[in-house]
Design a protein around this motif. Sequence first.
Motif, PDB file in Angstrom:
ATOM      1  N   ASP A 165      15.954 -39.340  49.935  1.00 58.82           N
ATOM      2  CA  ASP A 165      16.743 -40.355  49.224  1.00 58.82           C
ATOM      3  C   ASP A 165      15.981 -40.885  48.019  1.00 58.82           C
ATOM      4  N   ALA A 166      14.698 -41.168  48.208  1.00 57.14           N
ATOM      5  CA  ALA A 166      13.902 -41.696  47.102  1.00 57.14           C
ATOM      6  C   ALA A 166      13.730 -40.655  46.012  1.00 57.14           C
ATOM      7  N   THR A 167      13.566 -39.396  46.395  1.00 55.81           N
ATOM      8  CA  THR A 167      13.424 -38.329  45.391  1.00 55.81           C
ATOM      9  C   THR A 167      14.713 -38.155  44.596  1.00 55.81           C
ATOM     10  N   ALA A 168      15.849 -38.161  45.312  1.00 52.34           N
ATOM     11  CA  ALA A 168      17.137 -37.976  44.643  1.00 52.34           C
ATOM     12  C   ALA A 168      17.473 -39.126  43.716  1.00 52.34           C
ATOM     13  N   ALA A 169      16.892 -40.298  43.962  1.00 54.11           N
ATOM     14  CA  ALA A 169      17.154 -41.447  43.096  1.00 54.11           C
ATOM     15  C   ALA A 169      16.492 -41.299  41.733  1.00 54.11           C
ATOM     16  N   HIS A 170      15.439 -40.457  41.642  1.00 54.25           N
ATOM     17  CA  HIS A 170      14.706 -40.298  40.378  1.00 54.25           C
ATOM     18  C   HIS A 170      14.879 -38.914  39.758  1.00 54.25           C
ATOM     19  N   GLU A 171      15.199 -37.919  40.561  1.00 54.65           N
ATOM     20  CA  GLU A 171      15.315 -36.559  40.041  1.00 54.65           C
ATOM     21  C   GLU A 171      16.625 -35.934  40.540  1.00 54.65           C
ATOM     22  N   LYS A 172      17.156 -35.023  39.720  1.00 52.57           N
ATOM     23  CA  LYS A 172      18.356 -34.279  40.141  1.00 52.57           C
ATOM     24  C   LYS A 172      17.939 -33.194  41.113  1.00 52.57           C
ATOM     25  N   VAL A 173      18.603 -33.137  42.234  1.00 55.22           N
ATOM     26  CA  VAL A 173      18.307 -32.146  43.268  1.00 55.22           C
ATOM     27  C   VAL A 173      19.362 -31.049  43.195  1.00 55.22           C
ATOM     28  N   ALA A 174      18.921 -29.819  42.890  1.00 55.74           N
ATOM     29  CA  ALA A 174      19.839 -28.687  42.798  1.00 55.74           C
ATOM     30  C   ALA A 174      20.073 -28.054  44.163  1.00 55.74           C
ATOM     31  N   THR A 208      18.050 -27.071  66.769  1.00 57.15           N
ATOM     32  CA  THR A 208      18.690 -27.874  65.724  1.00 57.15           C
ATOM     33  C   THR A 208      20.189 -27.951  65.984  1.00 57.15           C
ATOM     34  N   ASP A 209      20.735 -29.174  65.983  1.00 54.43           N
ATOM     35  CA  ASP A 209      22.165 -29.329  66.244  1.00 54.43           C
ATOM     36  C   ASP A 209      22.901 -30.060  65.131  1.00 54.43           C
ATOM     37  N   THR A 210      22.178 -30.691  64.226  1.00 55.38           N
ATOM     38  CA  THR A 210      22.822 -31.392  63.106  1.00 55.38           C
ATOM     39  C   THR A 210      21.978 -31.245  61.856  1.00 55.38           C
ATOM     40  N   LEU A 211      22.636 -31.455  60.727  1.00 50.63           N
ATOM     41  CA  LEU A 211      21.883 -31.537  59.483  1.00 50.63           C
ATOM     42  C   LEU A 211      21.076 -32.829  59.454  1.00 50.63           C
ATOM     43  N   PRO A 212      19.930 -32.844  58.792  1.00 55.11           N
ATOM     44  CA  PRO A 212      19.218 -34.105  58.608  1.00 55.11           C
ATOM     45  C   PRO A 212      20.125 -35.136  57.935  1.00 55.11           C
ATOM     46  N   ALA A 213      20.053 -36.390  58.380  1.00 53.53           N
ATOM     47  CA  ALA A 213      20.932 -37.446  57.873  1.00 53.53           C
ATOM     48  C   ALA A 213      20.796 -37.606  56.368  1.00 53.53           C
ATOM     49  N   GLU A 214      19.588 -37.470  55.856  1.00 54.37           N
ATOM     50  CA  GLU A 214      19.386 -37.643  54.414  1.00 54.37           C
ATOM     51  C   GLU A 214      20.054 -36.518  53.618  1.00 54.37           C
ATOM     52  N   VAL A 215      20.139 -35.317  54.203  1.00 63.27           N
ATOM     53  CA  VAL A 215      20.836 -34.207  53.554  1.00 63.27           C
ATOM     54  C   VAL A 215      22.349 -34.467  53.552  1.00 63.27           C
ATOM     55  N   GLU A 216      22.846 -34.982  54.690  1.00 62.75           N
ATOM     56  CA  GLU A 216      24.274 -35.331  54.755  1.00 62.75           C
ATOM     57  C   GLU A 216      24.638 -36.364  53.707  1.00 62.75           C
ATOM     58  N   ARG A 217      23.787 -37.378  53.537  1.00 61.46           N
ATOM     59  CA  ARG A 217      24.077 -38.425  52.555  1.00 61.46           C
ATOM     60  C   ARG A 217      24.093 -37.866  51.146  1.00 61.46           C
ATOM     61  N   LEU A 218      23.120 -37.013  50.852  1.00 68.27           N
ATOM     62  CA  LEU A 218      23.045 -36.459  49.507  1.00 68.27           C
ATOM     63  C   LEU A 218      24.222 -35.528  49.230  1.00 68.27           C
ATOM     64  N   ARG A 219      24.624 -34.742  50.220  1.00 69.44           N
ATOM     65  CA  ARG A 219      25.745 -33.825  50.014  1.00 69.44           C
ATOM     66  C   ARG A 219      27.069 -34.583  49.861  1.00 69.44           C
ATOM     67  N   SER A 220      27.201 -35.736  50.545  1.00 74.53           N
ATOM     68  CA  SER A 220      28.411 -36.534  50.379  1.00 74.53           C
ATOM     69  C   SER A 220      28.517 -37.102  48.965  1.00 74.53           C
ATOM     70  N   GLN A 221      27.374 -37.304  48.299  1.00 72.86           N
ATOM     71  CA  GLN A 221      27.370 -37.800  46.920  1.00 72.86           C
ATOM     72  C   GLN A 221      27.554 -36.673  45.913  1.00 72.86           C
ATOM     73  N   ASP A 222      27.078 -35.481  46.253  1.00 75.84           N
ATOM     74  CA  ASP A 222      27.144 -34.323  45.350  1.00 75.84           C
ATOM     75  C   ASP A 222      27.761 -33.159  46.114  1.00 75.84           C
ATOM     76  N   GLY A 223      29.063 -32.950  45.904  1.00 80.07           N
ATOM     77  CA  GLY A 223      29.745 -31.893  46.622  1.00 80.07           C
ATOM     78  C   GLY A 223      29.252 -30.499  46.283  1.00 80.07           C
ATOM     79  N   GLY A 224      28.589 -30.324  45.127  1.00 72.59           N
ATOM     80  CA  GLY A 224      28.110 -29.009  44.732  1.00 72.59           C
ATOM     81  C   GLY A 224      26.685 -28.712  45.152  1.00 72.59           C
ATOM     82  N   LEU A 225      26.098 -29.552  46.010  1.00 70.71           N
ATOM     83  CA  LEU A 225      24.718 -29.366  46.440  1.00 70.71           C
ATOM     84  C   LEU A 225      24.575 -28.096  47.277  1.00 70.71           C
TER      85      LEU A 225
END
Length: 527
Positions: free
Chosen positions: A94-103, A113-130
């Motif tokens: 989250d802190a990295t995405a606040a300062h840099e664009k994550v491709a 593993t049964d779920t995506l990391p919560a921070e990945v889910e949050r970032l993908r909800s903000q950027d549908g093309g992630l």
Amino acid sequence: MSTRTGPSRRWFACIGMVATCWRSSLRIRPAMRPWRVVRPIWRSSSKVNACFQGAGDGIIAVLQARDGDLPPASGLVEDCRHARIRVITPGGLDATAAHEKVAAVVFPISEATDTLPAEVERLRSQDGGLTVISLAAGGVAKDLSPLSRRLGCSTHLQGPVSNGLLAETVRRECLLAEALESIRRTREEARREHEKLTHLVEIIKTANSVLEPSRVMEVVMDRARSSVPCDLWCLYLLDEREDKLVFERAGHATRLPGHRYAISLDHGIEGAVLRRHRPIILNDFRTHALFDADFDRFIGVESCSVMAVPLVCRGRVIGVVKLVNRQPGGAFSPADQSLVTLLMEPAAIALENAILFKKMEHLSITDDLTGLHNVRYLNGFLYRELKRCRRYNLPVSVVFLDMDGFKTVNDRFGHLAGSQTLTEVGQVLKRMVREIDMVTRYGGDEFVVILPQTGPRGAAVIAERIRRGIAEATFLGDMGLQVSLTASLGVASFPEQGSTRDELIHQADAAMYQVKESGKNGVLSAS
């Protein structure tokens, strides 16, 4: 002379063939999208940089594993020192995405593993093309690509991978995302064009089949509203006699007005559109000089954003269409303006054709002098009324009226005064009858009144009221004259005195002539 190949040349040829086969054995062709497991390939530094350049803007975030059973990022990605790669500690995305664009985000995966990391889910909800890439340790024998698919990842890699392979994978995913987005935009544009053509076809069909102005308005504005959703749409038509725009119709209003609303051509956004012959969009309408608070009070809405489009038919502006408060978002766009303008072109023609037809129809059944209905309308109305009375066993009566001494008015004051007198007589008749009754000018100084659902006794009462109203009236006051007149009236009723249109008119006319012969200024029912 024979040529022999030296041992050194044969040796180097064999080494080259072995090297080619070895390199080919390491290159695994990726399976058809969307799912594949990509294994390491050798790349030179120049090719790696080229892949990174084609991998879109932004960094590639490699997440460290929270689970101690998973290897660290350095164990999955062979070289994390490239400028485009960031190793992210757990919870730091989250802190990295606040300062840099994550491709792209790369995260380690295991069978547990049964779920995506919560921070990945949050970032993908903000950027549908992630781009989200799952990465399994090299020692994992089981294929984890089905698990990656269930987690919603873009693709799956088997580690360890080189940064070159990582860049190539991200580049491919970026290209795929761009292609899918292009397809989505193309499909959306095709859908809009299909919708636009559908609306145009419906409006053109309406123009060729509907000759009722109110129905044309309803179809046109329904199409406009479905194409550009808004809180309210309004239609104004130009009244060339008064040089005003007259409010004709509204849709989605909180309350419909009960009185006439007209604005001058130099007032409001409607007048500006009519004068300029072009559309206007005002998304800050309440702060603009063209804001009209009277309209908001009249229609019961709060206008925030407004788009007004002229109705242009054969080079003339015949009206204005106004859309209020775009939904959703609240702001009209140039695309909205283009679409509504396109829809209004055939709509204006359909509307004017319907209005012209209505005018011609009105002229064909209206007496030019008095504005009352004429004999053509009388015949049709009485035929339909008799048909209804036979079906429902109802009465209907006819009053035949002839003015007494009208020729004297023409002889003393001229034919213009006579024409004005007939007009004023028609106004008296309309005041003396009910709303359901129909008054017509039969010819000359003769008038006929149809009294639906009225028997002989009721018809005689209404006829006497008409006679008294004419006798008490004073005519030609606007010309500075004081003229008094009387009338003779005959009454006939269905079914007592006649069963057809001609019989009723003949009986009422005969009764009227009996009044004339017996002294005039009276009422007589046919026997």
